[in-house]
Design a protein around this motif. Structure first.
Motif, PDB file in Angstrom:
ATOM      1  N   UNK A 182       0.884  -1.135  -0.177  1.00 47.63           N
ATOM      2  CA  UNK A 182      -0.087  -0.221  -0.247  1.00 47.63           C
ATOM      3  C   UNK A 182       1.079   1.497  -0.040  1.00 47.63           C
ATOM      4  N   UNK A 183       1.673   1.116   1.069  1.00 45.58           N
ATOM      5  CA  UNK A 183       2.839   2.427   1.668  1.00 45.58           C
ATOM      6  C   UNK A 183       3.651   2.940  -0.085  1.00 45.58           C
ATOM      7  N   UNK A 184       3.990   1.549  -1.297  1.00 43.93           N
ATOM      8  CA  UNK A 184       4.706   2.109  -2.179  1.00 43.93           C
ATOM      9  C   UNK A 184       3.466   1.981  -3.403  1.00 43.93           C
ATOM     10  N   UNK A 185       2.586   2.363  -2.716  1.00 43.32           N
ATOM     11  CA  UNK A 185       2.148   2.508  -3.679  1.00 43.32           C
ATOM     12  C   UNK A 185       1.560   3.004  -4.333  1.00 43.32           C
ATOM     13  N   UNK A 186       1.312   3.915  -2.977  1.00 51.23           N
ATOM     14  CA  UNK A 186       0.648   5.573  -2.753  1.00 51.23           C
ATOM     15  C   UNK A 186       1.038   6.453  -3.240  1.00 51.23           C
ATOM     16  N   UNK A 187       2.222   6.670  -3.031  1.00 51.36           N
ATOM     17  CA  UNK A 187       3.797   7.964  -3.332  1.00 51.36           C
ATOM     18  C   UNK A 187       4.687   7.490  -4.292  1.00 51.36           C
ATOM     19  N   UNK A 188       5.082   7.869  -5.184  1.00 48.78           N
ATOM     20  CA  UNK A 188       5.698   8.323  -6.089  1.00 48.78           C
ATOM     21  C   UNK A 188       7.628   7.387  -5.291  1.00 48.78           C
ATOM     22  N   UNK A 189       7.847   6.595  -6.433  1.00 42.79           N
ATOM     23  CA  UNK A 189       9.047   5.647  -5.889  1.00 42.79           C
ATOM     24  C   UNK A 189      10.535   6.825  -5.266  1.00 42.79           C
ATOM     25  N   UNK A 190      10.567   7.658  -5.475  1.00 37.04           N
ATOM     26  CA  UNK A 190      11.537   8.666  -5.056  1.00 37.04           C
ATOM     27  C   UNK A 190      11.276   9.043  -3.790  1.00 37.04           C
ATOM     28  N   UNK A 191       9.902   8.934  -3.472  1.00 38.99           N
ATOM     29  CA  UNK A 191       9.325   9.640  -2.409  1.00 38.99           C
ATOM     30  C   UNK A 191       9.095   8.525  -1.003  1.00 38.99           C
ATOM     31  N   UNK A 192       8.910   7.460  -1.769  1.00 36.96           N
ATOM     32  CA  UNK A 192       8.758   6.196  -0.895  1.00 36.96           C
ATOM     33  C   UNK A 192      10.212   5.969   0.305  1.00 36.96           C
TER      34      UNK A 192
END
Length: 309
Positions: free
Chosen positions: A48-58
């Motif tokens: 969920x967390x990975x899908x919720x934000x762009x990869x760089x923000x993760x």
């Protein structure tokens, strides 16, 4: 918005006949919302967390977590700062005995009192959400629907049943001990991804407990429908419908496209603020911090560094 999706995942119930897809169900924005909810259905908090934000923000959120400057996405939950204490209470060696004793003293056989409390809390919740809080009009309308449905469920649920309580306590204490996350220090040591992975079985156990009280998460998510209400370039509004405790919930959520993918607009705004605060805290303490990515008014216009594997 994480709170809204968790509410779908924790509170929803009821079996209905399949319904027709909403208009625009096949569009990318509508599919993005379904993907997020599917991760919650699968107890995949890290997904969920990975899908919720762009990869760089993760990647930047992972670094901020390790430095103690963020607990996203947990800090989007109600009473998030109490989570380590809750897990510590459930993990204590004598947790079952103490919780059973507290249940017997406060709730056992008190069905009428529990119903009245649920009714009163529902009224208070509706009034508070209607007039307080930092919510958009759509969010406010959605949360009022949630509170009404939850209050109605709680008034009918067997919350004072000693047998169900004993089973619930045993399930939750076992799952809490397995996480090993009984303090904020433990959360920091495990890291963001590691903590979310460890919490996944606890979420599954919580869903099992709720099912015992008549709330079926998986049934609700299976019946959740999304469609496209409107789209203007990189901004869209998605229509969402799902059943909750025998009632139909209807809401609209705003999405924004960054780097070719769609994300919940409120989540992006919240994460931008979290990362800005984390950068400021890291700078003040002299810690190293990843370069800002995907934040601010020019979000999504700069090249993004690769995400951590």
């Amino acid at each position: 918005m994480f709170l809204s999706l968790c509410a779908v995942a924790v509170l929803a119930a009821g079996c209905r006949r399949p319904q027709e897809p909403l208009p625009g169900a096949a569009t990318e924005p509508a599919a993005a919302v379904r993907q997020l909810v599917q991760h919650l259905h699968d107890n995949d908090l890290a997904g969920y967390a990975r899908a919720a934000v762009p990869p760089a923000q993760y990647a930047e959120l992972e670094a901020a977590w390790a430095q103690g400057h963020s607990r996203w996405p947990l800090d989007e939950l109600p009473l998030h700062d109490k989570l380590p204490a809750l897990l510590a209470t459930l993990s204590a060696p004598d947790a079952e005995t103490r919780l059973q004793r507290a249940f017997k003293a406060q709730l056992a056989g008190q069905a009428a009192s529990v119903r009245q409390a649920a009714h009163s809390l529902g009224l208070f919740g509706e009034q508070y959400i209607s007039h307080q809080g930092d919510y958009s009009d759509d969010e406010r309308a959605h949360y009022v629907q949630l509170v009404k449905a939850l209050s109605a469920w709680a008034q009918a649920a067997p919350l004072s049943d000693p047998k169900l309580a004993g089973s619930a306590i045993a399930t939750l204490t076992t799952a809490a001990r397995a996480t090993g996350l009984d303090s904020d220090a433990a959360l920091q040591q495990a890291g963001m991804t590691g903590s979310l992975q460890r919490l996944a079985p606890f979420v599954a156990a919580s869903k099992q407990v709720l099912a015992g009280y008549g709330l079926s998460l998986d049934d609700s998510i299976a019946q959740l429908r999304t469609g496209l209400a409107r789209q203007d370039g990189d901004h869209a509004v998605v229509h969402v419908q799902y059943p909750l405790a025998g009632q139909d919930i209807d809401l609209q959520v705003a999405l924004e496209r960054r780097q070719g993918r769609w994300y919940l607009a409120r989540t992006l705004a919240e994460v931008d603020a979290v990362l800005a605060a984390a950068r400021a805290a890291a700078a003040a303490s002299g810690e190293g911090q990843a370069a800002p990515a995907d934040a601010g008014d020019d979000a999504g216009t700069r090249p993004a560094p690769a995400a951590k594997p």
